[in-house]
Motif scaffolding. Structure first.
Motif, mmCIF file in Angstrom:
data_model
loop_
_atom_site.group_PDB
_atom_site.id
_atom_site.type_symbol
_atom_site.label_atom_id
_atom_site.label_comp_id
_atom_site.label_asym_id
_atom_site.label_seq_id
_atom_site.Cartn_x
_atom_site.Cartn_y
_atom_site.Cartn_z
ATOM 1 N N TRP A 188 -69.807 8.900 -37.261
ATOM 2 C CA TRP A 188 -68.771 8.133 -37.962
ATOM 3 C C TRP A 188 -67.601 9.064 -38.317
ATOM 4 O O TRP A 188 -66.433 8.748 -38.112
ATOM 5 C CB TRP A 188 -69.428 7.512 -39.200
ATOM 6 N N GLU A 189 -67.954 10.232 -38.842
ATOM 7 C CA GLU A 189 -66.929 11.219 -39.192
ATOM 8 C C GLU A 189 -66.136 11.616 -37.941
ATOM 9 O O GLU A 189 -64.906 11.668 -37.958
ATOM 10 C CB GLU A 189 -67.624 12.443 -39.809
ATOM 11 N N ARG A 190 -66.859 11.844 -36.847
ATOM 12 C CA ARG A 190 -66.215 12.335 -35.627
ATOM 13 C C ARG A 190 -65.333 11.261 -34.989
ATOM 14 O O ARG A 190 -64.213 11.524 -34.590
ATOM 15 C CB ARG A 190 -67.291 12.791 -34.643
ATOM 16 N N TRP A 191 -65.871 10.018 -34.911
ATOM 17 C CA TRP A 191 -65.141 8.955 -34.205
ATOM 18 C C TRP A 191 -64.218 8.158 -35.119
ATOM 19 O O TRP A 191 -63.356 7.422 -34.664
ATOM 20 C CB TRP A 191 -66.119 7.983 -33.540
ATOM 21 N N GLY A 192 -64.468 8.244 -36.420
ATOM 22 C CA GLY A 192 -63.677 7.432 -37.351
ATOM 23 C C GLY A 192 -63.952 5.958 -37.198
ATOM 24 O O GLY A 192 -63.128 5.123 -37.574
ATOM 25 N N ASP A 193 -65.102 5.602 -36.607
ATOM 26 C CA ASP A 193 -65.389 4.198 -36.329
ATOM 27 C C ASP A 193 -66.830 3.898 -36.754
ATOM 28 O O ASP A 193 -67.786 4.272 -36.080
ATOM 29 C CB ASP A 193 -65.195 3.930 -34.825
ATOM 30 N N HIS A 194 -66.963 3.221 -37.904
ATOM 31 C CA HIS A 194 -68.275 2.958 -38.484
ATOM 32 C C HIS A 194 -69.162 2.139 -37.542
ATOM 33 O O HIS A 194 -70.332 2.433 -37.352
ATOM 34 C CB HIS A 194 -68.087 2.238 -39.825
ATOM 35 N N ASP A 195 -68.577 1.082 -36.942
ATOM 36 C CA ASP A 195 -69.392 0.184 -36.115
ATOM 37 C C ASP A 195 -69.877 0.868 -34.837
ATOM 38 O O ASP A 195 -71.027 0.704 -34.445
ATOM 39 C CB ASP A 195 -68.598 -1.075 -35.767
#
Ligand SMILES: [Zn+2]
Length: 415
Positions: A188-195
């Motif tokens: 999540w931190e790396r992609w910035g995308d929770h889903d």
């Protein structure tokens, strides 16, 4: 042993848990399944581990040591869960309760971490507590003097081993185990995308689940009864990873939609001082709704009265019982009109009663929101997604209908 540190989507098994305590403001429950596990642990330690470790042990003492070990294990798992719960609470996630069930503990959290750093911290908090407990038992094991009775040594050795196992097992990166949550927070931190991170972590979790099932079957085929247990945990991981992925999709589809957008309005409320008989005659029969908000003398909501309750009392004492005495008055059933619908799905009273009263700033009912309203919004969202490909936009507000199929007694026509 303790695959959780998880949230409400892991609602593990049917059968309600029994409340046994409230610690630091958090209710602690025990599922009937946990009692089965305590019995199994007591039996297996009492018949094999302790008699093998201690020569000349009587069966009664063996079982007593088994039970003591099971209860100490129970305390270790509870401490692990409180590690998660207290850190989660510090990050603004409300803890509904902690349950002990078939495979360990579950912290039922309302809502999810808002940022990866929070999730990373509360996911690690449980294993850190377990590591501390294991370290304590390791120190005790080393410091025990040479003449220490075998009973003490065997008890300490078992707690050390089992806490090391809990620690290692929970850090397997299989969502929804703690390690899987750590993995998700990192992605999540790396992609910035929770889903996207949830989907990936759930997929990896399912892979690990199948791996555990396979290993368990192999072990069982080779004569190891523990293989069966490994397979059960594998099945749990597969199912829970799927449920988690689904619940995260649902939350994404519902986020940003307020209670006011989905509720059935206007609200027709019943005064709490009215008798059940009057309520049936003046409200349930003419309006044919399946629930009504209940208000106090000032017109402020105190809860709701479902049709099922009126039906249960019809004909019996219906003139002597007031609506206020039998209404559902769990405060979590009152939601503000601007509240996010996604958060409601984590409210256990809403799931149980199937409805909530939507109120304005003065706590005056403005509508009722049912699970069916929420499900309809989800289906609309799925339809919109199908039509527009990867459309993430929230569903349009459903057209206001004077005849909501949700709250009426009569079944909707044409279905
Ligand atoms: Zn945990």
């Amino acid at each position: 042993m303790e695959p959780a540190g998880s949230d409400r989507s892991l609602e593990p098994m049917p059968g309600r848990s029994i409340r046994i305590a409230r610690i630091a403001g958090i209710p602690v429950g025990v599922s009937p399944w946990w009692l089965v596990i305590v019995a199994l642990i007591t039996w297996s330690l009492g018949t094999s581990y302790f008699p093998e470790e201690i020569a000349g042990l009587t069966p009664a003492v063996g079982y007593l040591l088994g039970l003591t070990s099971a209860l100490l294990l129970f305390a270790s798992i509870l401490a692990h869960e409180f590690g998660h719960a207290i850190v989660a609470r510090r990050h603004g996630i409300e803890i509904e309760e902690i349950d002990l069930w078939l495979l360990g503990g579950v912290s039922k959290m309302r809502g999810e971490a808002q940022e990866p750093g929070s999730e990373l911290r509360y996911a690690l908090a449980g294993p850190l507590v377990t590591a501390a407990i294991a370290a304590c038992f390791a120190v005790v094991a080393v410091l025990l003097p040479a003449g220490t009775p075998r009973v003490i040594v065997a008890l300490v050795d078992y707690q050390l081993a089992v806490n090391v196992l809990i620690f290692a097992f929970n850090l397997i990166p299989a969502f929804p185990l703690d390690g899987g949550r750590v993995l998700r927070s990192v992605l999540w931190e790396r992609w910035g995308d929770h889903d996207r991170a949830t989907t990936a972590a759930a997929r990896i979790g399912r892979g690990f689940g199948y791996l555990l099932i396979g290993l368990g079957v192999l072990e069982f085929a080779a004569g190891g009864a523990a293989g069966l247990w490994l397979s059960v945990i594998g099945v749990f991981v597969v199912v829970a990873a799927g449920a988690q992925a689904m619940s995260s999709k649902i939350e994404a589809a519902l986020s940003g939609i307020t209670a006011a957008q989905l509720m059935s309005a206007p609200a027709v409320s019943i005064d709490s001082s009215m008798s059940i008989g009057e309520a049936v005659a003046q409200y349930f029969l003419p309006y044919r709704y399946t629930a009504f908000p209940v208000v106090d003398g000032q017109g402020r909501a105190i809860g709701l009265l479902p049709l099922a309750t009126a039906e249960r009392l019809a004909g019996r004492h219906e003139t002597s019982i007031t609506v206020g005495a039998v209404a559902e008055t769990d405060p979590t059933l009152l939601i503000h009109e601007s509240d996010d619908v996604a958060a409601l799905l984590g409210v256990s009273a809403f799931v149980r009663v199937g409805r909530a009263v939507v109120v304005d700033g003065q706590r005056v009912p403005v509508g009722l929101l049912s699970i069916t309203d929420v499900q309809r919004a989800l289906r609309a969202s799925a339809l919109a997604g199908d039509r527009d490909g990867a459309d993430q936009s929230p569903p349009a507000r459903p057209p206001a209908s004077p005849r909501s199929e949700v709250r009426h007694l009569a079944p909707p026509r044409g279905r």
